[in-house]
Design a protein around this motif. Structure first.
Motif, PDB file in Angstrom:
ATOM      1  N   ILE A  33       0.872  -1.174   0.000  1.00  0.00           N
ATOM      2  CA  ILE A  33       0.000   0.000   0.000  1.00  0.00           C
ATOM      3  C   ILE A  33       0.907   1.221   0.000  1.00  0.00           C
ATOM      4  O   ILE A  33       1.579   1.513   0.993  1.00  0.00           O
ATOM      5  CB  ILE A  33      -0.934  -0.004   1.220  1.00  0.00           C
ATOM      6  CG1 ILE A  33      -1.839  -1.233   1.178  1.00  0.00           C
ATOM      7  CG2 ILE A  33      -1.775   1.270   1.256  1.00  0.00           C
ATOM      8  CD1 ILE A  33      -2.564  -1.507   2.464  1.00  0.00           C
ATOM      9  N   LEU A  38      -2.261   3.862  -4.681  1.00  0.00           N
ATOM     10  CA  LEU A  38      -3.335   4.837  -4.530  1.00  0.00           C
ATOM     11  C   LEU A  38      -3.637   5.560  -5.837  1.00  0.00           C
ATOM     12  O   LEU A  38      -4.764   6.016  -6.051  1.00  0.00           O
ATOM     13  CB  LEU A  38      -2.970   5.842  -3.438  1.00  0.00           C
ATOM     14  CG  LEU A  38      -2.766   5.245  -2.046  1.00  0.00           C
ATOM     15  CD1 LEU A  38      -2.363   6.332  -1.062  1.00  0.00           C
ATOM     16  CD2 LEU A  38      -4.008   4.508  -1.568  1.00  0.00           C
ATOM     17  N   LEU A  44      -7.159  -0.655  -7.077  1.00  0.00           N
ATOM     18  CA  LEU A  44      -8.101  -0.471  -5.979  1.00  0.00           C
ATOM     19  C   LEU A  44      -9.425  -1.172  -6.266  1.00  0.00           C
ATOM     20  O   LEU A  44     -10.048  -1.745  -5.360  1.00  0.00           O
ATOM     21  CB  LEU A  44      -8.322   1.016  -5.728  1.00  0.00           C
ATOM     22  CG  LEU A  44      -7.115   1.781  -5.172  1.00  0.00           C
ATOM     23  CD1 LEU A  44      -7.384   3.284  -5.184  1.00  0.00           C
ATOM     24  CD2 LEU A  44      -6.775   1.319  -3.761  1.00  0.00           C
ATOM     25  N   LEU A  69       0.674   3.014   5.266  1.00  0.00           N
ATOM     26  CA  LEU A  69       1.217   3.522   4.016  1.00  0.00           C
ATOM     27  C   LEU A  69       2.719   3.322   3.999  1.00  0.00           C
ATOM     28  O   LEU A  69       3.419   3.702   4.947  1.00  0.00           O
ATOM     29  CB  LEU A  69       0.885   5.016   3.868  1.00  0.00           C
ATOM     30  CG  LEU A  69       1.246   5.702   2.552  1.00  0.00           C
ATOM     31  CD1 LEU A  69       0.446   5.125   1.392  1.00  0.00           C
ATOM     32  CD2 LEU A  69       1.004   7.202   2.662  1.00  0.00           C
ATOM     33  N   GLY A 134      -3.532  10.957  -3.361  1.00  0.00           N
ATOM     34  CA  GLY A 134      -3.590   9.835  -4.293  1.00  0.00           C
ATOM     35  C   GLY A 134      -3.412  10.221  -5.745  1.00  0.00           C
ATOM     36  O   GLY A 134      -3.370   9.344  -6.616  1.00  0.00           O
ATOM     37  N   ALA A 151      -6.711  10.637  -1.552  1.00  0.00           N
ATOM     38  CA  ALA A 151      -7.011   9.205  -1.615  1.00  0.00           C
ATOM     39  C   ALA A 151      -7.724   8.716  -0.371  1.00  0.00           C
ATOM     40  O   ALA A 151      -8.543   7.800  -0.433  1.00  0.00           O
ATOM     41  CB  ALA A 151      -5.716   8.409  -1.804  1.00  0.00           C
ATOM     42  N   GLY A 152      -7.387   9.309   0.768  1.00  0.00           N
ATOM     43  CA  GLY A 152      -7.987   8.840   2.003  1.00  0.00           C
ATOM     44  C   GLY A 152      -7.472   9.581   3.215  1.00  0.00           C
ATOM     45  O   GLY A 152      -6.745  10.574   3.108  1.00  0.00           O
ATOM     46  N   THR A 190     -10.308   5.021   2.720  1.00  0.00           N
ATOM     47  CA  THR A 190     -10.444   5.701   1.432  1.00  0.00           C
ATOM     48  C   THR A 190     -11.472   6.820   1.511  1.00  0.00           C
ATOM     49  O   THR A 190     -12.420   6.782   2.293  1.00  0.00           O
ATOM     50  CB  THR A 190     -10.808   4.704   0.318  1.00  0.00           C
ATOM     51  OG1 THR A 190     -11.964   3.944   0.721  1.00  0.00           O
ATOM     52  CG2 THR A 190      -9.650   3.757   0.043  1.00  0.00           C
ATOM     53  N   PRO A 238       1.182  11.285  -5.139  1.00  0.00           N
ATOM     54  CA  PRO A 238       0.590  10.116  -4.480  1.00  0.00           C
ATOM     55  C   PRO A 238       1.538   9.551  -3.419  1.00  0.00           C
ATOM     56  O   PRO A 238       2.727   9.354  -3.672  1.00  0.00           O
ATOM     57  CB  PRO A 238       0.401   9.123  -5.634  1.00  0.00           C
ATOM     58  CG  PRO A 238       0.266   9.980  -6.849  1.00  0.00           C
ATOM     59  CD  PRO A 238       1.183  11.146  -6.618  1.00  0.00           C
TER      60      PRO A 238
END
Length: 284
Positions: A33, A38, A44, A69, A134, A151-152, A190, A238
């Motif tokens: 990850i 991402l 995904l 991450l 992301g 991305a999250g 996410t 990202p």
């Protein structure tokens, strides 16, 4: 989705949390990850499909949870970004975001040990909402464009040494980059699962005593503005992380003698929907 990485430090496996809270192995679908994942919508989608069809093997519930991450590019932090925190520290509310950096090597897992630096008398706690990028972003023209690059989100503990940060001259970085000073996780949630990043309660306890109890609604600069603003000073890639500030309740804002952290203390923190952390403090 709730993405996570489990296993020994430096050898974590990528995983996804199923609806029952079981970590499912996605090592057969993706290598890790990170920013590359991402930015890859197809990858995904493969994870989401495998999670939905029940084909992913369960992982041992006793495995260590690492940072969610890998290969973080940079960590950009926003200081004094809550009205109540600026008030408690006696600081003037900033007219533009206060920006500083943390090194990616400060990141540890959500339940890993946090080290009190040698000679430190003013190690402090800070629960924060972390934003994970992301998509490459530069010169965002709107809040909508800025949020499209997110991305999250994750829980971050922006541990700080206040003497190094404030009293030793130079920039804040000296008090922010000590070893283990950025526990992250347990999950990378996410962006589609976070309906409103400005409606997230944050809490932190020290030795069972509630110290911080705030909400991202109190941010001076909301997530969309922070991301937009930063994209005009640096390219966001990202796998970059943005720590968006902390609410009131830090040791720095308390009356003397300020209750700074000591070896043996236990810090627990959480953000609704993003998970919970727990760290024991030990001497470096």
């Amino acid at each position: 989705m709730k993405l996570l990485r489990v296993g020994p430090a430096g050898a974590e496996r990528p995983a996804v949390l199923d609806p029952e809270g079981v970590a499912r192995d996605i090592g057969g679908l993706v290598p890790d990850i990170d920013g590359a994942l991402l930015a890859d919508g197809a990858a995904l989608e493969r994870i989401a499909a495998a999670l939905a069809d029940g084909s992913l093997p369960a992982l041992d519930a006793g495995l260590r949870v690492g940072p969610p991450l890998a290969r973080i590019g940079k960590i950009v932090c926003i200081g004094l970004n809550y009205h109540d925190h600026a008030t408690e520290t006696g600081a003037t509310v900033p007219t533009e975001p206060v920006v500083f950096m943390k090194a990616p090597d400060t990141v540890v897992g959500p339940e890993d040990t946090v080290l009190v630096p040698r000679g430190s008398e003013k190690t402090d706690w800070e629960v924060e909402l972390a934003v994970v990028i992301g998509r490459e972003l530069r010169y965002a023209a709107s809040h909508e464009e800025a949020l499209s690059a997110v991305a999250g989100y994750a829980v971050a503990h922006d541990v700080s040494e206040r003497e190094y940060q404030i009293e030793r001259g130079g920039q804040w970085d000296k008090g922010k980059n000590c070893e283990t000073f950025n526990p992250l996780g347990p999950w990378l949630v996410t962006a589609d699962e976070v309906a409103d990043p400005q409606a997230l309660p944050l809490r932190l306890w020290v030795n069972g005593e509630l110290k911080q109890n705030g909400t991202t609604a109190d941010q001076i600069f909301p997530v969309a503005e922070v991301v937009r603003y930063l994209s005009h000073f640096m390219t966001l890639y990202p796998g970059d992380v943005i720590n968006t500030g902390t609410p009131a309740g830090v040791a720095l804002g308390q009356p003397e003698p300020k209750p700074y952290l000591r070896p043996g203390d236990i810090v627990e923190l959480e953000i609704d929907g993003l998970g919970r952390q727990r760290q024991e403090l030990k001497s470096a």
